[in-house]
Write a protein that holds these residues in place. Structure first.
Motif, PDB file in Angstrom:
ATOM      1  N   GLU A   1      49.659 -28.436  37.258  1.00 34.72           N
ATOM      2  CA  GLU A   1      50.200 -27.204  36.676  1.00 34.72           C
ATOM      3  C   GLU A   1      49.341 -26.710  35.518  1.00 34.72           C
ATOM      4  OE1 GLU A   1      54.215 -27.950  35.571  1.00 34.72           O
ATOM      5  OE2 GLU A   1      54.934 -28.030  37.651  1.00 34.72           O
ATOM      6  N   ASP A   2      48.653 -27.626  34.853  1.00 32.26           N
ATOM      7  CA  ASP A   2      47.761 -27.263  33.754  1.00 32.26           C
ATOM      8  C   ASP A   2      46.388 -26.896  34.309  1.00 32.26           C
ATOM      9  OD1 ASP A   2      47.207 -27.528  30.639  1.00 32.26           O
ATOM     10  OD2 ASP A   2      45.520 -28.456  31.706  1.00 32.26           O
ATOM     11  N   ASP A   3      45.905 -25.710  34.004  1.00 26.38           N
ATOM     12  CA  ASP A   3      44.653 -25.211  34.580  1.00 26.38           C
ATOM     13  C   ASP A   3      43.480 -26.128  34.259  1.00 26.38           C
ATOM     14  OD1 ASP A   3      46.006 -23.082  35.615  1.00 26.38           O
ATOM     15  OD2 ASP A   3      45.321 -21.623  34.120  1.00 26.38           O
ATOM     16  N   SER A   4      43.368 -26.570  33.024  1.00 27.61           N
ATOM     17  CA  SER A   4      42.206 -27.377  32.648  1.00 27.61           C
ATOM     18  C   SER A   4      42.227 -28.725  33.359  1.00 27.61           C
ATOM     19  CB  SER A   4      42.168 -27.570  31.130  1.00 27.61           C
ATOM     20  OG  SER A   4      43.339 -28.233  30.677  1.00 27.61           O
ATOM     21  N   ARG A   5      43.419 -29.319  33.493  1.00 26.06           N
ATOM     22  CA  ARG A   5      43.497 -30.590  34.214  1.00 26.06           C
ATOM     23  C   ARG A   5      43.213 -30.399  35.701  1.00 26.06           C
ATOM     24  NH1 ARG A   5      48.141 -31.701  30.834  1.00 26.06           N
ATOM     25  NH2 ARG A   5      49.525 -31.211  32.587  1.00 26.06           N
ATOM     26  N   ALA A   6      43.666 -29.285  36.271  1.00 28.91           N
ATOM     27  CA  ALA A   6      43.405 -28.997  37.694  1.00 28.91           C
ATOM     28  C   ALA A   6      41.906 -28.836  37.936  1.00 28.91           C
ATOM     29  CB  ALA A   6      44.155 -27.746  38.114  1.00 28.91           C
ATOM     30  N   ILE A   7      41.231 -28.119  37.045  1.00 23.30           N
ATOM     31  CA  ILE A   7      39.785 -27.925  37.195  1.00 23.30           C
ATOM     32  C   ILE A   7      39.051 -29.247  37.082  1.00 23.30           C
ATOM     33  CG2 ILE A   7      37.750 -26.890  36.123  1.00 23.30           C
ATOM     34  CD1 ILE A   7      39.560 -24.476  35.405  1.00 23.30           C
ATOM     35  N   ALA A   8      39.457 -30.064  36.129  1.00 26.36           N
ATOM     36  CA  ALA A   8      38.813 -31.374  35.974  1.00 26.36           C
ATOM     37  C   ALA A   8      39.019 -32.225  37.224  1.00 26.36           C
ATOM     38  CB  ALA A   8      39.378 -32.081  34.738  1.00 26.36           C
ATOM     39  N   GLU A   9      40.215 -32.141  37.805  1.00 25.02           N
ATOM     40  CA  GLU A   9      40.513 -32.890  39.028  1.00 25.02           C
ATOM     41  C   GLU A   9      39.609 -32.428  40.172  1.00 25.02           C
ATOM     42  OE1 GLU A   9      43.521 -35.576  40.932  1.00 25.02           O
ATOM     43  OE2 GLU A   9      43.085 -35.091  38.865  1.00 25.02           O
ATOM     44  N   ALA A  10      39.460 -31.114  40.312  1.00 26.97           N
ATOM     45  CA  ALA A  10      38.617 -30.574  41.374  1.00 26.97           C
ATOM     46  C   ALA A  10      37.156 -30.953  41.165  1.00 26.97           C
ATOM     47  CB  ALA A  10      38.760 -29.057  41.436  1.00 26.97           C
ATOM     48  N   GLN A  11      36.697 -30.844  39.931  1.00 27.31           N
ATOM     49  CA  GLN A  11      35.301 -31.189  39.647  1.00 27.31           C
ATOM     50  C   GLN A  11      35.013 -32.654  39.933  1.00 27.31           C
ATOM     51  OE1 GLN A  11      35.058 -29.811  35.564  1.00 27.31           O
ATOM     52  NE2 GLN A  11      34.102 -27.870  36.177  1.00 27.31           N
ATOM     53  N   GLU A  12      35.974 -33.511  39.630  1.00 31.01           N
ATOM     54  CA  GLU A  12      35.796 -34.934  39.913  1.00 31.01           C
ATOM     55  C   GLU A  12      35.670 -35.161  41.420  1.00 31.01           C
ATOM     56  OE1 GLU A  12      37.908 -39.147  38.665  1.00 31.01           O
ATOM     57  OE2 GLU A  12      39.181 -37.405  39.071  1.00 31.01           O
ATOM     58  N   ALA A  13      36.494 -34.468  42.198  1.00 30.56           N
ATOM     59  CA  ALA A  13      36.419 -34.606  43.653  1.00 30.56           C
ATOM     60  C   ALA A  13      35.091 -34.103  44.187  1.00 30.56           C
ATOM     61  CB  ALA A  13      37.580 -33.858  44.305  1.00 30.56           C
ATOM     62  N   LEU A  14      34.657 -32.967  43.682  1.00 36.77           N
ATOM     63  CA  LEU A  14      33.422 -32.359  44.184  1.00 36.77           C
ATOM     64  C   LEU A  14      32.181 -33.145  43.767  1.00 36.77           C
ATOM     65  CD1 LEU A  14      34.348 -28.657  43.390  1.00 36.77           C
ATOM     66  CD2 LEU A  14      34.120 -29.632  45.678  1.00 36.77           C
ATOM     67  N   SER A  15      32.263 -33.856  42.662  1.00 38.48           N
ATOM     68  CA  SER A  15      31.083 -34.543  42.145  1.00 38.48           C
ATOM     69  C   SER A  15      30.573 -35.620  43.081  1.00 38.48           C
ATOM     70  CB  SER A  15      31.388 -35.156  40.779  1.00 38.48           C
ATOM     71  OG  SER A  15      32.354 -36.201  40.903  1.00 38.48           O
ATOM     72  N   GLY A  16      31.427 -36.121  43.935  1.00 43.08           N
ATOM     73  CA  GLY A  16      30.992 -37.180  44.841  1.00 43.08           C
ATOM     74  C   GLY A  16      30.417 -36.700  46.156  1.00 43.08           C
ATOM     75  N   PHE A  17      30.449 -35.377  46.390  1.00 44.32           N
ATOM     76  CA  PHE A  17      30.040 -34.884  47.703  1.00 44.32           C
ATOM     77  C   PHE A  17      28.565 -35.129  47.981  1.00 44.32           C
ATOM     78  CE2 PHE A  17      28.514 -31.638  50.658  1.00 44.32           C
ATOM     79  CZ  PHE A  17      29.379 -31.833  51.711  1.00 44.32           C
ATOM     80  N   ALA A  18      27.713 -34.793  47.016  1.00 48.41           N
ATOM     81  CA  ALA A  18      26.269 -34.959  47.227  1.00 48.41           C
ATOM     82  C   ALA A  18      25.927 -36.415  47.511  1.00 48.41           C
ATOM     83  CB  ALA A  18      25.499 -34.444  46.021  1.00 48.41           C
ATOM     84  N   THR A  19      26.587 -37.327  46.803  1.00 44.29           N
ATOM     85  CA  THR A  19      26.337 -38.747  47.031  1.00 44.29           C
ATOM     86  C   THR A  19      26.761 -39.161  48.439  1.00 44.29           C
ATOM     87  OG1 THR A  19      26.643 -39.219  44.685  1.00 44.29           O
ATOM     88  CG2 THR A  19      26.849 -41.073  46.208  1.00 44.29           C
ATOM     89  N   ARG A  20      27.917 -38.635  48.883  1.00 43.71           N
ATOM     90  CA  ARG A  20      28.411 -38.968  50.215  1.00 43.71           C
ATOM     91  C   ARG A  20      27.461 -38.483  51.304  1.00 43.71           C
ATOM     92  NH1 ARG A  20      34.636 -37.114  49.234  1.00 43.71           N
ATOM     93  NH2 ARG A  20      35.577 -39.160  48.870  1.00 43.71           N
ATOM     94  N   ILE A  21      27.021 -37.242  51.181  1.00 42.75           N
ATOM     95  CA  ILE A  21      26.176 -36.702  52.241  1.00 42.75           C
ATOM     96  C   ILE A  21      24.812 -37.380  52.235  1.00 42.75           C
ATOM     97  CG2 ILE A  21      25.136 -34.722  51.021  1.00 42.75           C
ATOM     98  CD1 ILE A  21      25.756 -33.089  53.579  1.00 42.75           C
ATOM     99  N   ASP A  22      24.291 -37.690  51.044  1.00 41.54           N
ATOM    100  CA  ASP A  22      23.016 -38.413  50.979  1.00 41.54           C
ATOM    101  C   ASP A  22      23.140 -39.791  51.620  1.00 41.54           C
ATOM    102  OD1 ASP A  22      21.703 -36.353  49.757  1.00 41.54           O
ATOM    103  OD2 ASP A  22      21.741 -37.224  47.739  1.00 41.54           O
ATOM    104  N   ALA A  23      24.240 -40.481  51.320  1.00 41.17           N
ATOM    105  CA  ALA A  23      24.428 -41.815  51.880  1.00 41.17           C
ATOM    106  C   ALA A  23      24.517 -41.763  53.401  1.00 41.17           C
ATOM    107  CB  ALA A  23      25.683 -42.452  51.294  1.00 41.17           C
ATOM    108  N   ALA A  24      25.259 -40.776  53.929  1.00 37.13           N
ATOM    109  CA  ALA A  24      25.397 -40.659  55.381  1.00 37.13           C
ATOM    110  C   ALA A  24      24.066 -40.291  56.024  1.00 37.13           C
ATOM    111  CB  ALA A  24      26.459 -39.607  55.721  1.00 37.13           C
ATOM    112  N   TYR A  25      23.332 -39.394  55.389  1.00 42.51           N
ATOM    113  CA  TYR A  25      22.051 -38.959  55.946  1.00 42.51           C
ATOM    114  C   TYR A  25      21.030 -40.093  55.941  1.00 42.51           C
ATOM    115  CZ  TYR A  25      17.559 -36.596  56.291  1.00 42.51           C
ATOM    116  OH  TYR A  25      16.284 -36.233  56.667  1.00 42.51           O
TER     117      TYR A  25
END
Length: 500
Positions: free
Chosen positions: A319-343
């Motif tokens: 419900e808090d915008d700043s906490r929601a953004i931090a949550e989303a950023q944390e999720a997105l931060s792992g994407f590059a690592t995941r795709i690099d590892a799979a590739y």
């Protein structure tokens, strides 16, 4: 509707339509537009059986009428789904199924829910002045490439049938019309979430997220933060999917957010293509003038699209915008690592490396650099490396692919030194590499030849033969050896086109 083949007991068309039970603002109820003279081009009999459908009945005149949209099964609830999307980075608040109708959903023999959709079935409220029809060329392209992807082991929508309509469609010229019956785990896209978020319809986003969790990611429902778990799960599937594209040289061509499936399947085969000569900047799409969706850009665009999904989920994350953004950023931060590892894991398999060592990434990147500088064919280089892995006698076939063969020699010396540290023997390594390095892909010039034969001569023989070849991409098929060859200079396809 009851399906019945001669001499067989009736079989019910087993629709169970969960998406049509969502609120009306999720779709428009619209029936496909009847056509004059439907004719079956091809029925995917194995897929029909997997869907618990009777292929003999589907190939009958009554079945073909359903596949063409001329007749609607009693249990169907035909709808055109609403969605929005970022197209080449620009947001369009309403797109939707402009030439497709979802007939309904079935539960296949493995217990998986599948959409059955008619593509090219006539106008809908989302057609935006379009005719809602498809020409035979794009239908055959999607049939060929989507089924090739399935045989390569890459998550994808599938083609159940292709039919011609007996009508013409007007594009740059008059073309024979056709309808593709497409099967998907679902047709929910990132753009579907954007449709509701753009309208401030948080409840719509929540209903859609709950539907996707129940259908695709039930484990997320058990999490303390189910919507964060959903975002993580979608990101994991997309990372694996795009890595698999890169490993076979596939270029989607139009990675708009409305073409990114929440289920993690390859969807919407428009100006797609497979690379011949390796070049990370390769673009085939006639409308991608800036190279936004070039081969090497696909991981970055996948993360960009995932970020758009995360934005729609912010009200559900906290419900808090700043906490929601931090949550989303944390999720997105792992994407590059995941795709690099799979590739990189996939590249090690392609190079015959069963273990991971320092220097492996440099070894793979140096090979790709040499391939790009020497116009080496992507698919053939790795396939022939599979044979070279059994011993130096296979080197000559690889060397011939390089404009300067000594560029391969220098790299191969390092590769063999690295292979000496591996536990496998040459024969086992060769077999393992052949299982991940295809001999046959739907090369662009072959697909174009199939389309030309169908459009100009009403000849579907080349289409059938190409499907036969692509049904066993990892096997040597001496009778079809020319299908493995890259195009001659005069055969090269430099531009591919959307089917709209």
């Amino acid at each position: 509707m009851t399906l019945q083949s001669p001499g067989q007991s009736p079989v019910q068309f087993p629709f169970d339509n969960s998406y049509a039970r969502l609120p009306d603002r999720f779709f428009a109820r619209v029936a496909p537009t009847p056509v004059d003279a439907p004719r079956l081009v091809r029925l995917n009999r194995d897929l029909a059986l997997a869907l618990r459908l009777d292929p003999d009945w589907l190939a009958s005149p009554q079945g073909v009428e359903i596949l063409a949209g001329k007749r609607v099964p009693d249990e169907a609830e035909p709808i055109a789904m609403a969605y929005a999307g970022h197209q080449f980075g620009q947001f369009v608040p309403q797109l939707g199924d402009g030439r497709a109708v979802l007939l309904g959903e079935v539960i296949d023999r493995e217990g998986v829910r599948r959409d059955i959709q008619l593509k090219g079935s006539g106008p809908t409220p989302f057609s935006r002045r379009g005719d809602g029809r498809a020409a035979v060329g794009p239908v055959l392209r999607e049939y060929v490439v989507s089924e090739a992807m399935a045989k390569l082991g890459i998550p994808t929508t599938r083609a159940l049938a292709a039919v011609t309509t007996g009508e013409t469609v007007v594009r740059e010229r008059f073309l024979p019309g056709a309808v593709l019956t497409r099967v998907a785990s679902s047709h929910v896209r990132v753009g579907t979430f954007e449709f509701f978020a753009a309208r401030g319809d948080t409840e719509g986003v929540r209903l859609l997220a709950d539907h996707v969790i129940a259908r695709h990611y039930p484990q997320a429902a058990e999490s303390e933060r189910p919507y964060r778990a959903l975002l993580d799960a979608v990101g994991a599937r997309q990372a694996e999917l795009v890595a698999q594209w890169l490993l076979v040289g596939f270029i989607h061509g139009v990675m708009n957010t409305d073409n990114m499936s929440i289920a993690g399947e390859t969807i919407d085969y428009g100006p797609c293509a497979f690379m011949d000569t390796y070049d990370p900047a390769t673009v085939f799409s006639s409308i991608d003038h800036a190279g936004r969706y070039a081969y090497a850009n696909q991981p970055r665009i996948a993360q960009w699209n995932l970020t758009r999904l995360a934005e729609t989920l912010l009200p559900l994350l906290d419900e808090d915008d700043s906490r929601a953004i931090a949550e989303a950023q944390e999720a997105l931060s792992g994407f590059a690592t995941r795709i690099d590892a799979a590739y990189h894991a996939g590249m090690r398999r392609k190079l015959g490396l069963a273990t991971e060592r320092d220097g492996d990434i440099a070894l793979e990147q140096d090979l790709l650099k040499a391939m790009a500088e020497n116009q080496a064919d992507f698919t053939l280089t790795f396939r022939r490396l599979s044979d070279a892995a059994a011993g130096p006698a296979g080197d000559e076939a690889v060397r011939r692919l390089f404009a300067d063969p000594t560029a391969y020699d220098a790299w191969a010396a390092r590769w063999r030194q690295r292979l000496a540290d591996e536990p496998q023997d040459g024969a086992a390594r060769q077999a393992a590499m052949r299982a991940v390095n295809p001999a046959f892909i739907p090369r662009n010039h072959r697909v174009e030849a199939v389309i030309e034969a169908a459009v100009e001569r009403d000849d579907f023989g080349p289409f059938e033969e190409l499907l036969t070849v692509l049904s066993k991409p990892y096997e040597d098929q001496p009778a079809f050896a020319p299908y493995a060859d890259p195009p001659e200079p005069h055969e090269r396809v430099l531009r591919t086109f959307c089917g709209t």
